[in-house]
Scaffold this motif. Structure first.
Motif, PDB file in Angstrom:
ATOM      1  N   TYR A 198     -51.104   7.469   9.723  1.00  0.00           N
ATOM      2  CA  TYR A 198     -51.291   6.179  10.579  1.00  0.00           C
ATOM      3  C   TYR A 198     -52.608   6.103  11.433  1.00  0.00           C
ATOM      4  O   TYR A 198     -52.985   7.190  11.896  1.00  0.00           O
ATOM      5  CB  TYR A 198     -50.042   5.945  11.461  1.00  0.00           C
ATOM      6  CG  TYR A 198     -48.759   5.989  10.428  1.00  0.00           C
ATOM      7  CD1 TYR A 198     -48.077   4.518  10.260  1.00  0.00           C
ATOM      8  CD2 TYR A 198     -47.941   7.116  10.085  1.00  0.00           C
ATOM      9  CE1 TYR A 198     -46.963   4.662   9.653  1.00  0.00           C
ATOM     10  CE2 TYR A 198     -46.831   7.098   9.375  1.00  0.00           C
ATOM     11  CZ  TYR A 198     -46.464   5.937   9.180  1.00  0.00           C
ATOM     12  OH  TYR A 198     -45.144   5.681   8.398  1.00  0.00           O
ATOM     13  N   PHE A 199     -52.662   5.132  11.992  1.00  0.00           N
ATOM     14  CA  PHE A 199     -54.111   4.643  12.710  1.00  0.00           C
ATOM     15  C   PHE A 199     -53.642   4.028  14.001  1.00  0.00           C
ATOM     16  O   PHE A 199     -52.694   2.982  14.054  1.00  0.00           O
ATOM     17  CB  PHE A 199     -54.937   3.653  12.031  1.00  0.00           C
ATOM     18  CG  PHE A 199     -56.235   3.392  12.601  1.00  0.00           C
ATOM     19  CD1 PHE A 199     -57.417   4.290  12.051  1.00  0.00           C
ATOM     20  CD2 PHE A 199     -56.566   2.572  13.572  1.00  0.00           C
ATOM     21  CE1 PHE A 199     -58.537   4.012  12.645  1.00  0.00           C
ATOM     22  CE2 PHE A 199     -57.900   2.393  14.242  1.00  0.00           C
ATOM     23  CZ  PHE A 199     -58.829   3.241  13.742  1.00  0.00           C
ATOM     24  N   PHE A 200     -54.155   4.888  15.215  1.00  0.00           N
ATOM     25  CA  PHE A 200     -53.684   4.382  16.647  1.00  0.00           C
ATOM     26  C   PHE A 200     -54.655   3.954  17.282  1.00  0.00           C
ATOM     27  O   PHE A 200     -55.988   4.629  17.241  1.00  0.00           O
ATOM     28  CB  PHE A 200     -53.027   5.612  17.175  1.00  0.00           C
ATOM     29  CG  PHE A 200     -51.663   5.945  16.546  1.00  0.00           C
ATOM     30  CD1 PHE A 200     -50.358   5.161  17.175  1.00  0.00           C
ATOM     31  CD2 PHE A 200     -51.339   6.775  15.376  1.00  0.00           C
ATOM     32  CE1 PHE A 200     -49.084   5.474  16.536  1.00  0.00           C
ATOM     33  CE2 PHE A 200     -49.941   7.053  14.987  1.00  0.00           C
ATOM     34  CZ  PHE A 200     -49.005   6.336  15.567  1.00  0.00           C
ATOM     35  N   MET A 201     -54.504   2.995  18.342  1.00  0.00           N
ATOM     36  CA  MET A 201     -55.502   2.851  19.344  1.00  0.00           C
ATOM     37  C   MET A 201     -54.801   2.570  20.489  1.00  0.00           C
ATOM     38  O   MET A 201     -53.601   2.208  20.793  1.00  0.00           O
ATOM     39  CB  MET A 201     -56.358   1.555  18.799  1.00  0.00           C
ATOM     40  CG  MET A 201     -57.114   1.599  17.815  1.00  0.00           C
ATOM     41  SD  MET A 201     -58.056  -0.054  17.293  1.00  0.00           S
ATOM     42  CE  MET A 201     -59.207  -0.180  18.471  1.00  0.00           C
ATOM     43  N   GLY A 202     -55.595   2.790  21.663  1.00  0.00           N
ATOM     44  CA  GLY A 202     -55.250   2.413  23.003  1.00  0.00           C
ATOM     45  C   GLY A 202     -55.410   1.160  23.531  1.00  0.00           C
ATOM     46  O   GLY A 202     -56.498   0.337  23.178  1.00  0.00           O
ATOM     47  N   ASP A 203     -54.506   0.719  24.359  1.00  0.00           N
ATOM     48  CA  ASP A 203     -54.803  -0.905  24.643  1.00  0.00           C
ATOM     49  C   ASP A 203     -55.930  -1.161  25.810  1.00  0.00           C
ATOM     50  O   ASP A 203     -56.377  -2.438  25.799  1.00  0.00           O
ATOM     51  CB  ASP A 203     -53.310  -1.307  25.292  1.00  0.00           C
ATOM     52  CG  ASP A 203     -52.348  -1.552  24.366  1.00  0.00           C
ATOM     53  OD1 ASP A 203     -52.616  -1.346  23.293  1.00  0.00           O
ATOM     54  OD2 ASP A 203     -51.081  -1.697  24.980  1.00  0.00           O
ATOM     55  N   ASN A 204     -56.128  -0.250  26.324  1.00  0.00           N
ATOM     56  CA  ASN A 204     -57.511   0.078  27.282  1.00  0.00           C
ATOM     57  C   ASN A 204     -58.468   0.493  26.284  1.00  0.00           C
ATOM     58  O   ASN A 204     -59.156   1.391  26.376  1.00  0.00           O
ATOM     59  CB  ASN A 204     -57.197   1.040  28.374  1.00  0.00           C
ATOM     60  CG  ASN A 204     -58.256   0.795  29.419  1.00  0.00           C
ATOM     61  OD1 ASN A 204     -59.150   0.002  29.444  1.00  0.00           O
ATOM     62  ND2 ASN A 204     -58.291   1.749  30.668  1.00  0.00           N
ATOM     63  N   ARG A 205     -59.100  -0.672  25.553  1.00  0.00           N
ATOM     64  CA  ARG A 205     -59.903  -0.176  24.316  1.00  0.00           C
ATOM     65  C   ARG A 205     -61.188   0.546  24.690  1.00  0.00           C
ATOM     66  O   ARG A 205     -61.477   1.322  23.804  1.00  0.00           O
ATOM     67  CB  ARG A 205     -60.344  -1.627  23.690  1.00  0.00           C
ATOM     68  CG  ARG A 205     -59.237  -2.250  23.007  1.00  0.00           C
ATOM     69  CD  ARG A 205     -58.771  -1.376  21.726  1.00  0.00           C
ATOM     70  NE  ARG A 205     -57.276  -1.886  21.504  1.00  0.00           N
ATOM     71  CZ  ARG A 205     -56.722  -2.833  20.756  1.00  0.00           C
ATOM     72  NH1 ARG A 205     -57.759  -3.798  20.465  1.00  0.00           N
ATOM     73  NH2 ARG A 205     -55.610  -3.080  20.542  1.00  0.00           N
ATOM     74  N   ASP A 206     -61.773   0.162  25.773  1.00  0.00           N
ATOM     75  CA  ASP A 206     -63.051   1.292  26.086  1.00  0.00           C
ATOM     76  C   ASP A 206     -62.880   2.246  26.582  1.00  0.00           C
ATOM     77  O   ASP A 206     -63.762   2.881  27.385  1.00  0.00           O
ATOM     78  CB  ASP A 206     -64.108   0.181  26.730  1.00  0.00           C
ATOM     79  CG  ASP A 206     -64.445  -1.038  25.865  1.00  0.00           C
ATOM     80  OD1 ASP A 206     -64.587  -0.907  24.820  1.00  0.00           O
ATOM     81  OD2 ASP A 206     -64.422  -2.044  26.531  1.00  0.00           O
ATOM     82  N   ASN A 207     -61.432   2.734  26.989  1.00  0.00           N
ATOM     83  CA  ASN A 207     -61.298   3.988  27.723  1.00  0.00           C
ATOM     84  C   ASN A 207     -60.288   4.564  26.950  1.00  0.00           C
ATOM     85  O   ASN A 207     -59.113   4.985  27.590  1.00  0.00           O
ATOM     86  CB  ASN A 207     -60.861   3.629  29.094  1.00  0.00           C
ATOM     87  CG  ASN A 207     -60.931   4.934  30.131  1.00  0.00           C
ATOM     88  OD1 ASN A 207     -61.536   5.786  29.791  1.00  0.00           O
ATOM     89  ND2 ASN A 207     -60.098   4.838  31.145  1.00  0.00           N
ATOM     90  N   SER A 208     -60.405   4.879  25.700  1.00  0.00           N
ATOM     91  CA  SER A 208     -59.154   5.579  24.875  1.00  0.00           C
ATOM     92  C   SER A 208     -59.841   6.309  23.603  1.00  0.00           C
ATOM     93  O   SER A 208     -60.519   5.983  23.132  1.00  0.00           O
ATOM     94  CB  SER A 208     -58.449   4.375  24.267  1.00  0.00           C
ATOM     95  OG  SER A 208     -57.257   4.884  23.300  1.00  0.00           O
ATOM     96  N   ILE A 209     -59.238   7.488  23.732  1.00  0.00           N
ATOM     97  CA  ILE A 209     -59.584   8.614  22.713  1.00  0.00           C
ATOM     98  C   ILE A 209     -58.643   8.404  21.668  1.00  0.00           C
ATOM     99  O   ILE A 209     -57.333   8.690  21.875  1.00  0.00           O
ATOM    100  CB  ILE A 209     -59.743  10.064  23.051  1.00  0.00           C
ATOM    101  CG1 ILE A 209     -60.925  10.198  24.221  1.00  0.00           C
ATOM    102  CG2 ILE A 209     -59.971  10.916  21.702  1.00  0.00           C
ATOM    103  CD1 ILE A 209     -60.989  11.414  24.635  1.00  0.00           C
ATOM    104  N   ASP A 210     -58.911   7.794  20.262  1.00  0.00           N
ATOM    105  CA  ASP A 210     -57.961   7.380  19.393  1.00  0.00           C
ATOM    106  C   ASP A 210     -58.371   7.535  17.932  1.00  0.00           C
ATOM    107  O   ASP A 210     -59.395   8.305  17.784  1.00  0.00           O
ATOM    108  CB  ASP A 210     -57.515   5.848  19.635  1.00  0.00           C
ATOM    109  CG  ASP A 210     -58.419   4.910  19.962  1.00  0.00           C
ATOM    110  OD1 ASP A 210     -59.435   5.031  19.113  1.00  0.00           O
ATOM    111  OD2 ASP A 210     -58.257   4.017  20.711  1.00  0.00           O
TER     112      ASP A 210
END
Length: 260
Positions: A198-210
Protein backbone atom coordinates in the motif's frame (compact mmCIF):
# COMPACT_ATOMS: atom_id res chain seq x y z
CA UNK A 1 7.07 -12.94 64.60
CA UNK A 2 5.24 -16.28 64.65
CA UNK A 3 4.47 -18.58 61.72
CA UNK A 4 0.79 -17.78 62.17
CA UNK A 5 1.53 -14.04 61.68
CA UNK A 6 3.65 -14.63 58.56
CA UNK A 7 1.11 -16.75 56.70
CA UNK A 8 -1.57 -14.01 56.24
CA UNK A 9 1.08 -11.56 54.95
CA UNK A 10 2.42 -14.12 52.48
CA UNK A 11 -1.10 -14.94 51.30
CA UNK A 12 -1.85 -11.21 50.90
CA UNK A 13 1.28 -10.69 48.83
CA UNK A 14 0.44 -13.70 46.65
CA UNK A 15 -3.08 -12.38 46.04
CA UNK A 16 -1.69 -8.96 45.05
CA UNK A 17 0.79 -10.49 42.60
CA UNK A 18 -1.94 -12.71 41.15
CA UNK A 19 -4.25 -9.72 40.67
CA UNK A 20 -1.53 -7.74 38.91
CA UNK A 21 -0.68 -10.68 36.63
CA UNK A 22 -4.34 -11.17 35.68
CA UNK A 23 -4.78 -7.45 35.05
CA UNK A 24 -1.73 -7.37 32.77
CA UNK A 25 -2.90 -10.49 30.94
CA UNK A 26 -6.38 -9.05 30.33
CA UNK A 27 -4.91 -5.72 29.20
CA UNK A 28 -2.55 -7.53 26.84
CA UNK A 29 -5.38 -9.56 25.31
CA UNK A 30 -7.52 -6.42 24.91
CA UNK A 31 -4.62 -4.54 23.30
CA UNK A 32 -3.78 -7.43 20.98
CA UNK A 33 -7.30 -8.31 19.79
CA UNK A 34 -9.38 -5.16 19.99
CA UNK A 35 -7.96 -1.66 20.51
CA UNK A 36 -4.40 -0.40 20.82
CA UNK A 37 -3.71 3.02 22.36
CA UNK A 38 -1.79 5.42 20.14
CA UNK A 39 -0.48 8.89 20.97
CA UNK A 40 0.18 11.39 18.15
CA UNK A 41 3.77 12.63 18.58
CA UNK A 42 4.23 14.66 15.38
CA UNK A 43 2.36 16.97 13.03
CA UNK A 44 2.39 14.87 9.84
CA UNK A 45 -1.41 14.32 9.93
CA UNK A 46 -2.57 17.87 10.75
CA UNK A 47 -5.21 19.04 10.85
CA UNK A 48 -6.96 15.67 10.88
CA UNK A 49 -4.84 14.66 13.87
CA UNK A 50 -2.97 17.10 16.11
CA UNK A 51 0.13 16.64 18.23
CA UNK A 52 -1.17 15.42 21.59
CA UNK A 53 -4.22 13.56 20.28
CA UNK A 54 -4.76 10.20 21.99
CA UNK A 55 -6.75 7.52 20.20
CA UNK A 56 -7.48 3.82 20.20
CA UNK A 57 -6.62 1.92 17.02
CA UNK A 58 -9.28 -0.54 15.83
CA UNK A 59 -7.29 -3.76 15.38
CA UNK A 60 -10.32 -5.79 14.27
CA UNK A 61 -10.61 -3.76 11.05
CA UNK A 62 -7.89 -5.58 9.10
CA UNK A 63 -7.43 -8.79 11.08
CA UNK A 64 -4.21 -9.85 12.79
CA UNK A 65 -0.56 -10.29 11.90
CA UNK A 66 2.64 -10.69 13.88
CA UNK A 67 2.59 -6.92 14.49
CA UNK A 68 -0.74 -7.14 16.32
CA UNK A 69 1.10 -8.29 19.44
CA UNK A 70 3.27 -5.98 21.56
CA UNK A 71 6.81 -5.80 20.15
CA UNK A 72 5.66 -7.71 17.05
CA UNK A 73 5.79 -11.01 18.90
CA UNK A 74 2.67 -12.79 17.63
CA UNK A 75 3.89 -16.33 16.84
CA UNK A 76 2.69 -16.53 13.22
CA UNK A 77 3.37 -14.99 9.83
CA UNK A 78 0.93 -13.71 7.26
CA UNK A 79 -2.50 -12.43 8.33
CA UNK A 80 -5.54 -14.11 9.86
CA UNK A 81 -9.16 -12.90 9.80
CA UNK A 82 -7.91 -10.27 7.36
CA UNK A 83 -10.12 -7.41 6.23
CA UNK A 84 -9.27 -5.22 3.26
CA UNK A 85 -8.34 -1.60 4.01
CA UNK A 86 -10.20 1.10 2.07
CA UNK A 87 -8.71 4.06 0.28
CA UNK A 88 -8.86 7.06 2.60
CA UNK A 89 -8.55 5.07 5.84
CA UNK A 90 -6.24 6.56 8.46
CA UNK A 91 -4.02 3.62 9.35
CA UNK A 92 -1.41 2.77 11.96
CA UNK A 93 1.26 0.49 10.51
CA UNK A 94 4.70 -0.85 11.37
CA UNK A 95 7.42 0.76 9.25
CA UNK A 96 8.91 -1.92 6.97
CA UNK A 97 12.51 -1.36 8.14
CA UNK A 98 12.86 0.77 11.29
CA UNK A 99 10.34 -1.10 13.50
CA UNK A 100 8.45 2.08 14.48
CA UNK A 101 4.69 2.62 14.30
CA UNK A 102 3.48 5.31 11.88
CA UNK A 103 0.05 6.78 11.22
CA UNK A 104 -0.85 8.00 7.71
CA UNK A 105 -3.71 8.07 5.23
CA UNK A 106 -4.07 5.21 2.74
CA UNK A 107 -3.84 6.67 -0.77
CA UNK A 108 -2.77 3.84 -3.07
CA UNK A 109 -4.10 0.27 -3.28
CA UNK A 110 -2.31 -2.68 -4.90
CA UNK A 111 -1.97 -2.12 -8.63
CA UNK A 112 -2.62 1.65 -8.48
CA UNK A 113 -0.39 4.15 -10.25
CA UNK A 114 0.27 7.11 -7.94
CA UNK A 115 1.92 10.39 -8.86
CA UNK A 116 2.05 13.82 -7.27
CA UNK A 117 2.21 16.80 -9.66
CA UNK A 118 2.28 20.36 -8.31
CA UNK A 119 0.92 19.10 -4.94
CA UNK A 120 -2.05 17.29 -6.56
CA UNK A 121 -2.35 13.50 -6.31
CA UNK A 122 -3.01 11.60 -9.53
CA UNK A 123 -4.40 8.11 -9.07
CA UNK A 124 -4.38 5.97 -12.20
CA UNK A 125 -4.05 9.15 -14.26
CA UNK A 126 -6.97 11.01 -12.62
CA UNK A 127 -6.44 14.01 -10.34
CA UNK A 128 -7.92 13.91 -6.83
CA UNK A 129 -9.83 17.22 -6.68
CA UNK A 130 -8.76 19.83 -4.14
CA UNK A 131 -11.13 22.62 -3.07
CA UNK A 132 -9.73 25.62 -1.11
CA UNK A 133 -10.97 25.65 2.48
CA UNK A 134 -9.41 28.71 4.09
CA UNK A 135 -6.38 28.40 6.33
CA UNK A 136 -5.26 26.45 9.38
CA UNK A 137 -3.83 28.51 12.24
CA UNK A 138 -1.87 27.40 15.26
CA UNK A 139 0.41 29.10 17.74
CA UNK A 140 4.05 29.10 16.68
CA UNK A 141 5.53 27.39 19.71
CA UNK A 142 7.11 24.04 20.64
CA UNK A 143 4.52 21.27 20.52
CA UNK A 144 4.10 18.07 22.52
CA UNK A 145 6.72 16.10 24.37
CA UNK A 146 9.21 16.41 21.52
CA UNK A 147 9.01 20.20 21.56
CA UNK A 148 9.06 20.62 17.77
CA UNK A 149 8.05 23.90 16.13
CA UNK A 150 5.30 23.67 13.50
CA UNK A 151 6.11 24.21 9.82
CA UNK A 152 4.40 27.33 8.42
CA UNK A 153 3.49 28.71 5.03
CA UNK A 154 3.75 32.16 6.61
CA UNK A 155 3.57 33.84 10.01
CA UNK A 156 1.06 36.40 11.28
CA UNK A 157 2.30 37.62 14.63
CA UNK A 158 2.62 34.50 16.73
CA UNK A 159 0.35 32.50 14.44
CA UNK A 160 1.65 29.80 12.12
CA UNK A 161 -0.58 29.71 9.04
CA UNK A 162 -1.04 27.05 6.34
CA UNK A 163 -3.40 26.88 3.36
CA UNK A 164 -6.08 24.22 3.76
CA UNK A 165 -7.87 22.23 1.06
CA UNK A 166 -10.55 19.56 1.02
CA UNK A 167 -9.30 16.66 -1.07
CA UNK A 168 -11.61 13.99 -2.47
CA UNK A 169 -10.17 10.58 -3.30
CA UNK A 170 -11.64 8.04 -5.76
CA UNK A 171 -14.50 6.36 -3.95
CA UNK A 172 -15.70 9.62 -2.42
CA UNK A 173 -13.66 9.99 0.79
CA UNK A 174 -13.11 13.71 1.47
CA UNK A 175 -10.65 15.01 4.03
CA UNK A 176 -8.62 18.07 4.95
CA UNK A 177 -5.02 18.55 3.80
CA UNK A 178 -2.50 21.33 4.48
CA UNK A 179 0.02 22.94 2.14
CA UNK A 180 2.91 25.31 2.86
CA UNK A 181 4.30 25.76 -0.65
CA UNK A 182 6.31 23.89 -3.24
CA UNK A 183 8.57 21.17 -1.85
CA UNK A 184 10.57 18.32 -3.38
CA UNK A 185 7.82 15.77 -2.65
CA UNK A 186 5.17 17.91 -4.41
CA UNK A 187 6.37 16.45 -7.72
CA UNK A 188 7.17 12.75 -7.92
CA UNK A 189 7.66 10.00 -10.47
CA UNK A 190 4.86 7.51 -11.05
CA UNK A 191 4.71 4.86 -8.31
CA UNK A 192 3.08 1.54 -9.22
CA UNK A 193 1.91 -0.09 -6.00
CA UNK A 194 2.95 -3.78 -5.88
CA UNK A 195 0.50 -6.55 -5.14
CA UNK A 196 0.00 -6.98 -1.39
CA UNK A 197 1.37 -3.52 -0.56
CA UNK A 198 0.00 0.00 0.00
CA UNK A 199 0.93 3.65 -0.52
CA UNK A 200 0.49 6.14 2.33
CA UNK A 201 0.70 9.92 2.69
CA UNK A 202 0.32 12.38 5.56
CA UNK A 203 -2.42 15.02 5.42
CA UNK A 204 0.13 17.70 6.35
CA UNK A 205 1.62 17.18 2.92
CA UNK A 206 4.79 19.26 3.24
CA UNK A 207 5.69 17.98 6.69
CA UNK A 208 5.31 14.22 6.33
CA UNK A 209 7.73 11.34 5.83
CA UNK A 210 5.65 8.88 3.82
CA UNK A 211 5.51 6.63 0.76
CA UNK A 212 6.66 9.41 -1.58
CA UNK A 213 10.19 8.80 -0.29
CA UNK A 214 11.63 5.27 -0.64
CA UNK A 215 13.02 3.36 2.31
CA UNK A 216 16.52 3.63 0.84
CA UNK A 217 16.29 7.39 1.42
CA UNK A 218 14.87 7.07 4.96
CA UNK A 219 11.29 7.28 3.79
CA UNK A 220 8.39 4.85 4.13
CA UNK A 221 8.08 3.46 0.62
CA UNK A 222 5.45 0.78 0.02
CA UNK A 223 3.95 -0.88 3.11
CA UNK A 224 3.14 -4.63 3.09
CA UNK A 225 -0.35 -5.74 4.11
CA UNK A 226 1.16 -7.70 6.99
CA UNK A 227 2.48 -4.46 8.53
CA UNK A 228 -0.96 -2.88 8.97
CA UNK A 229 -1.88 -2.70 12.65
CA UNK A 230 -5.30 -1.08 12.62
CA UNK A 231 -7.58 1.80 11.65
CA UNK A 232 -7.85 5.08 13.56
CA UNK A 233 -11.55 5.77 14.01
CA UNK A 234 -11.88 8.29 16.83
CA UNK A 235 -9.81 10.63 18.98
CA UNK A 236 -10.53 9.83 22.62
CA UNK A 237 -8.55 12.58 24.34
CA UNK A 238 -6.37 15.53 23.31
CA UNK A 239 -3.87 17.77 25.06
CA UNK A 240 -1.80 20.63 23.66
CA UNK A 241 0.70 20.52 26.53
CA UNK A 242 3.96 18.66 27.08
CA UNK A 243 2.27 16.37 29.60
CA UNK A 244 -1.20 14.82 29.48
CA UNK A 245 -1.94 15.79 33.09
CA UNK A 246 -1.62 19.55 32.30
CA UNK A 247 -5.41 19.84 32.39
CA UNK A 248 -5.38 23.51 31.35
CA UNK A 249 -4.04 22.45 27.93
CA UNK A 250 -6.75 19.86 27.25
CA UNK A 251 -8.68 20.30 23.99
CA UNK A 252 -12.17 19.30 25.11
CA UNK A 253 -13.61 19.98 21.64
CA UNK A 254 -11.57 17.02 20.33
CA UNK A 255 -12.70 14.48 22.93
CA UNK A 256 -14.35 11.53 21.10
CA UNK A 257 -13.96 13.31 17.75
CA UNK A 258 -14.36 11.03 14.71
CA UNK A 259 -11.33 10.68 12.44
CA UNK A 260 -12.35 11.64 8.90
Amino acid sequence: MTTEELEPKQEGLFETVKTVVWALLIAGIFRTLFFQPFFIPSGSMKDTLLVGDFLFVNKMAYGYSQYSCPFGLCPFSGRILGGEPARGDVVVFRHPTNNQDYIKRLIGLPGDRIQVKDSVIYINGEAAPQVPDGVFREVFEPQGGQGRLPACEYREGNDCVKTRYIETLPGGVSHSILDIGLRATDNTPVFTVPEGEYFFMGDNRDNSIDSRVPQSRNGVGFVPYENLIGRADRVVFSSAGKRMFYFWTWRSDRFFKAVE
